[in-house]
Design an enzyme around this catalytic site. Structure first.
Site, mmCIF file in Angstrom:
data_model
loop_
_atom_site.group_PDB
_atom_site.id
_atom_site.type_symbol
_atom_site.label_atom_id
_atom_site.label_comp_id
_atom_site.label_asym_id
_atom_site.label_seq_id
_atom_site.Cartn_x
_atom_site.Cartn_y
_atom_site.Cartn_z
ATOM 1 N N LYS A 86 -3.303 2.498 22.409
ATOM 2 C CA LYS A 86 -2.118 2.999 21.568
ATOM 3 C C LYS A 86 -2.185 2.202 20.375
ATOM 4 O O LYS A 86 -1.588 1.201 20.096
ATOM 5 C CB LYS A 86 -0.710 2.721 22.475
ATOM 6 C CG LYS A 86 0.323 3.593 21.797
ATOM 7 C CD LYS A 86 1.804 3.041 21.764
ATOM 8 C CE LYS A 86 2.017 1.947 20.568
ATOM 9 N NZ LYS A 86 2.014 2.624 19.261
ATOM 10 N N GLU B 12 8.819 -14.498 8.659
ATOM 11 C CA GLU B 12 7.334 -13.926 8.266
ATOM 12 C C GLU B 12 8.007 -12.919 7.299
ATOM 13 O O GLU B 12 8.581 -11.900 7.581
ATOM 14 C CB GLU B 12 6.708 -13.460 9.370
ATOM 15 C CG GLU B 12 5.420 -12.862 8.947
ATOM 16 C CD GLU B 12 4.682 -12.097 9.918
ATOM 17 O OE1 GLU B 12 5.228 -11.763 10.960
ATOM 18 O OE2 GLU B 12 3.576 -12.439 9.979
ATOM 19 N N PHE C 141 -0.117 -1.899 12.581
ATOM 20 C CA PHE C 141 -0.455 -1.133 11.397
ATOM 21 C C PHE C 141 -1.404 -1.709 10.578
ATOM 22 O O PHE C 141 -2.312 -1.167 9.518
ATOM 23 C CB PHE C 141 0.845 -0.626 10.598
ATOM 24 C CG PHE C 141 1.349 -1.825 9.584
ATOM 25 C CD1 PHE C 141 1.104 -1.621 8.195
ATOM 26 C CD2 PHE C 141 2.338 -2.504 9.913
ATOM 27 C CE1 PHE C 141 1.226 -2.662 7.558
ATOM 28 C CE2 PHE C 141 2.707 -3.519 9.046
ATOM 29 C CZ PHE C 141 2.095 -3.350 7.789
ATOM 30 N N GLU D 286 1.660 3.896 15.421
ATOM 31 C CA GLU D 286 2.184 5.066 15.023
ATOM 32 C C GLU D 286 2.221 5.100 13.515
ATOM 33 O O GLU D 286 2.160 6.376 13.290
ATOM 34 C CB GLU D 286 3.218 5.454 15.749
ATOM 35 C CG GLU D 286 4.499 4.799 15.416
ATOM 36 C CD GLU D 286 4.513 3.160 16.095
ATOM 37 O OE1 GLU D 286 3.779 2.705 16.437
ATOM 38 O OE2 GLU D 286 5.723 2.612 15.885
ATOM 39 N N ARG D 287 1.997 4.133 12.803
ATOM 40 C CA ARG D 287 1.942 4.472 11.403
ATOM 41 C C ARG D 287 0.862 4.661 10.737
ATOM 42 O O ARG D 287 0.716 5.129 9.404
ATOM 43 C CB ARG D 287 2.773 3.005 10.825
ATOM 44 C CG ARG D 287 4.243 2.918 11.356
ATOM 45 C CD ARG D 287 4.767 1.813 10.663
ATOM 46 N NE ARG D 287 4.770 0.671 11.173
ATOM 47 C CZ ARG D 287 5.434 -0.492 10.910
ATOM 48 N NH1 ARG D 287 6.056 -0.477 9.951
ATOM 49 N NH2 ARG D 287 5.258 -1.753 11.507
ATOM 50 N N CYS E 8 -2.123 -11.090 8.810
ATOM 51 C CA CYS E 8 -1.613 -12.315 9.895
ATOM 52 C C CYS E 8 -2.151 -13.316 9.199
ATOM 53 O O CYS E 8 -1.642 -14.453 9.380
ATOM 54 C CB CYS E 8 -1.913 -11.802 11.175
ATOM 55 S SG CYS E 8 -3.594 -12.004 11.525
ATOM 56 N N SER F 252 3.911 -7.895 15.953
ATOM 57 C CA SER F 252 5.038 -8.737 15.644
ATOM 58 C C SER F 252 5.563 -9.487 16.849
ATOM 59 O O SER F 252 5.266 -9.078 18.070
ATOM 60 C CB SER F 252 6.162 -8.011 15.116
ATOM 61 O OG SER F 252 6.757 -7.112 16.191
HETATM 62 P P1 NAD Z 1 4.922 -4.175 15.374
HETATM 63 O O1 NAD Z 1 4.999 -5.167 16.378
HETATM 64 O O2 NAD Z 1 5.906 -3.599 14.751
HETATM 65 O O3 NAD Z 1 4.055 -3.009 16.122
HETATM 66 C C1 NAD Z 1 2.906 -3.324 16.673
HETATM 67 C C2 NAD Z 1 2.541 -2.345 17.856
HETATM 68 O O4 NAD Z 1 3.814 -2.537 18.768
HETATM 69 C C3 NAD Z 1 2.787 -0.988 17.459
HETATM 70 O O5 NAD Z 1 1.743 -0.074 18.102
HETATM 71 C C4 NAD Z 1 4.201 -0.597 17.690
HETATM 72 O O6 NAD Z 1 4.311 0.821 18.241
HETATM 73 C C5 NAD Z 1 4.552 -1.279 18.947
HETATM 74 N N1 NAD Z 1 6.044 -1.812 18.839
HETATM 75 C C6 NAD Z 1 6.757 -2.052 17.755
HETATM 76 N N2 NAD Z 1 7.894 -2.271 18.083
HETATM 77 C C7 NAD Z 1 8.134 -2.546 19.329
HETATM 78 C C8 NAD Z 1 9.239 -3.168 20.098
HETATM 79 N N3 NAD Z 1 10.358 -3.368 19.785
HETATM 80 N N4 NAD Z 1 8.893 -2.961 21.603
HETATM 81 C C9 NAD Z 1 7.655 -2.633 21.910
HETATM 82 N N5 NAD Z 1 6.904 -2.032 21.235
HETATM 83 C C10 NAD Z 1 6.848 -2.220 19.808
HETATM 84 O O7 NAD Z 1 3.885 -5.090 14.286
HETATM 85 P P2 NAD Z 1 3.500 -4.256 13.106
HETATM 86 O O8 NAD Z 1 4.356 -4.379 12.012
HETATM 87 O O9 NAD Z 1 2.542 -2.888 13.029
HETATM 88 O O10 NAD Z 1 2.275 -5.370 12.477
HETATM 89 C C11 NAD Z 1 2.780 -6.896 11.717
HETATM 90 C C12 NAD Z 1 2.654 -7.341 12.547
HETATM 91 O O11 NAD Z 1 1.531 -7.746 13.366
HETATM 92 C C13 NAD Z 1 2.903 -9.110 11.789
HETATM 93 O O12 NAD Z 1 4.023 -9.740 12.419
HETATM 94 C C14 NAD Z 1 1.781 -9.817 11.984
HETATM 95 O O13 NAD Z 1 1.589 -11.152 11.775
HETATM 96 C C15 NAD Z 1 1.102 -9.216 13.212
HETATM 97 N N6 NAD Z 1 -0.219 -9.529 13.158
HETATM 98 C C16 NAD Z 1 -0.820 -10.524 13.940
HETATM 99 C C17 NAD Z 1 -2.084 -10.534 14.263
HETATM 100 C C18 NAD Z 1 -2.711 -11.849 14.855
HETATM 101 O O14 NAD Z 1 -3.779 -11.913 15.102
HETATM 102 N N7 NAD Z 1 -1.951 -12.777 15.209
HETATM 103 C C19 NAD Z 1 -3.074 -9.753 13.335
HETATM 104 C C20 NAD Z 1 -2.361 -8.467 12.747
HETATM 105 C C21 NAD Z 1 -1.096 -8.358 12.651
#
Ligand code: NAD
Length: 520
Positions: free
Chosen positions: A195, A403, A171, A198-199, A303, A248
């Site tokens: 994909k 984090e 997101f 969704e947020r 991130c 994440s």
């Molecule tokens: P998230 O993992 O909750 O969601 C990311 C994607 O994964 C979404 O499309 C979501 O639908 C899907 N998802 C969520 N939970 C899932 C699960 N349990 N099983 C399968 N799919 C799932 O992440 P977020 O909250 O949207 O983003 C924040 C996180 O992303 C932080 O941890 C941040 O550090 C990380 N991030 C990392 C980078 C990088 O380049 N290292 C860049 C941006 C964000």
């Protein structure tokens, strides 16, 4: 610039443009068409500054998701066989369209994600730079050749696209991270299924519309929405060859394992705990300003936020000065002029952040600045957290090991540079780090000894430009090849090595040779 009626095609907006209508729904983009999902499962999307529902995001049905993959599969042959110059021209047009629609994209991001408008423009700009990089595909995709590897024999490698590739995005950068993925994949000749989070999928939908306007053929890019079922489909579908994930650790580890098991290439960028190391010889004013910007900008939801700072030796005297600067930051709804920090993404995120702040207090740290009860006039229902600073933190405390992903700066102290390097290298994450110093020798030692993938020297958020790659390591990354730059091209292509023999006249061998050809 897109007209309101074009935007409503994607987002079902009200006729006045960027305001959503009361029944707004986000569309799917399948086979070149923006379509209403037939699902009965919808996810309400709230404006984080007000918590009003602004659109409903479908959890696409299995039929819809399979149709998206099938469309990408059909589109692959003609798209991959199109000339590299044709794909390059589309990227030239695409980058101009993104520039022309920068404000609309930023507005969508602020409404759905909450970050301030200037920060949202930065989100689009950093993605745009990847599209600009894609315009160099005519150089990036060159193979290698070697004439006369044996008599009359030459060898060459070609880079070919993989097929249908897929991306799953978080997101926090609704424009930049999708743009890390599908333009790189598509300019190499792949087709794509994305994909988005969704947020906040609105910016991605507009990016898809602009890609269509730039001339991508139907089916070459498809957008599906949803949560777990959509992720599982992407991991399992036999026609998808590669998966890019950013998000994440919980999701990323799962996706890496599940998609790898079905033989796909996977690159998975995950969580972070980025340390800023402040040396006593650093340029004080500049360092503190950079630190405050990198810790609290985007409400800490980056991130590459510098969420942890280690003051080395006498630099600890400056801790009180960060508080002074952080207190001056303005917390407000993101479109309000002068806002420095917007809200965090959801009430659940706010609650989690506040709990982690409290855990620091309970474990004996000092709350130097407490942003939990910040008052934002006119937005009392928003998910706001003000800048928060926790000092006297020890590496075993929960506010250090987890984090936080909010506007919270965790402060540690170290006697020497070696101690600071040791603290940073003992943390499992390896996404980003930065040192602030005026000594070249100190910086050089740090660069060599720090076990983190993206390193800044007097640069607080060292997100590499797209001619390089984003090279997070350890718990922040799973996979072999990273996002964008040369590594991105490697991820989205496979090599074919051709050895060919062309001889003017046939040579008469009396019998077939059966031993291994040694080509001498
Ligand atoms: P998230 O993992 O909750 O969601 C990311 C994607 O994964 C979404 O499309 C979501 O639908 C899907 N998802 C969520 N939970 C899932 C699960 N349990 N099983 C399968 N799919 C799932 O992440 P977020 O909250 O949207 O983003 C924040 C996180 O992303 C932080 O941890 C941040 O550090 C990380 N991030 C990392 C980078 C990088 O380049 N290292 C860049 C941006 C964000």
């Amino acid at each position: 610039m897109l007209q309101a009626n074009q935007l409503s095609k994607i987002l079902k907006l009200s006729s006045s443009g960027l305001r959503y209508s009361s029944t707004a729904t986000t569309k799917l983009f399948i086979d070149g068409k923006f379509i209403e999902s037939k699902t009965d499962r919808w996810i309400d999307l709230h404006n984080p500054a007000t918590n009003e529902i602004i659109t409903r995001v479908p959890e696409a049905t299995m039929d819809e998701m399979n149709a998206a993959v099938a469309s990408a599969k059909r589109a692959f042959k003609p798209w991959s066989e199109s000339s590299v110059l044709h794909r390059q021209q589309i990227m030239f047009k695409y980058q101009q369209l993104i520039k022309d629609n920068m404000k609309e994209l930023a507005n969508l991001i602020t409404k759905e994600q909450g970050k301030t408008l200037p920060d949202a423009e930065g989100d689009v700009l950093r993605g745009l730079q990847v599209v600009e990089h894609c315009c160099s595909i005519t150089s990036l995709n060159l193979g290698e050749t070697m004439p006369s590897v044996a008599k009359d024999m030459d060898t060459m490698t070609f880079r070919y696209p993989l097929g249908v590739c897929a991306g799953i995005t978080p997101f926090n950068f609704p424009a930049m991270i999708p743009l890390w993925m599908f333009p790189m994949a598509m300019v190499c000749g792949n087709t794509y299924v994305l994909k988005p989070s969704e947020r906040d999928p609105g910016a991605t939908m507009l990016l898809a519309q602009l890609a269509q306007d730039a001339g991508i053929p139907d089916g070459s890019l498809n957008i599906i929405h949803g949560a777990h079922d959509a992720v599982n489909l992407v991991c399992d579908h036999p026609d998808i060859r590669a998966v890019s994930f950013v998000g994440s650790n919980q999701a990323g580890e799962y996706i890496y394992e599940r998609a790898s098991k079905t033989g796909k290439r996977v690159q998975s960028n995950m969580g972070a705990k980025n340390h800023g190391i402040i040396m006593p010889d650093a340029a004080k004013e500049n360092t503190l300003n950079q630190l405050v910007g990198a810790a609290f900008g985007a409400a800490g939801q980056r991130c590459m936020a510098l969420s942890t700072v280690v003051f080395v030796g006498d630099s600890k005297e400056w801790i009180k000065d960060i508080k002074e600067r952080a207190e001056k930051l303005v917390v407000n709804e993101g479109t309000t002029p002068g806002a420095d920090l917007g809200p965090v993404i959801s009430p659940q995120a706010k609650e989690r952040i506040c709990d982690l702040i409290q855990s620091g207090v309970d474990e004996g740290a000092t709350l130097l600045l407490d942003g939990r009860n910040v008052d934002v006039k006119g937005y009392d229902k928003g998910n706001f957290v003000g800048p928060t600073i926790i000092t006297n933190v020890k590496p075993n405390m929960k506010c250090y090991t987890e984090e936080i992903f909010g506007p919270v700066l965790v402060v540690l102290e170290a006697e020497t540079l070696d101690d600071a390097i040791n603290i940073t290298n003992s943390n499992p994450y390896g996404n980003g780090t930065a040192i602030f110093t005026r000594s070249g020798a100190t910086a050089r030692k740090f660069i060599n000894e720090i076990d983190v993938g993206n390193v800044g020297v007097n640069v607080p958020i060292p997100v590499p430009l797209p001619m390089f790659s984003f090279t997070g390591t350890r718990a922040s990354f799973r996979g072999d090849t990273h996002f964008y730059g040369k590594q991105g091209i490697q991820f989205y292509t496979q090599l074919k090595t051709v050895t060919q023999l062309w001889r003017e006249e046939d040579v008469d061998h009396s019998r077939a040779a059966v031993s291994m050809p040694v080509m001498r």
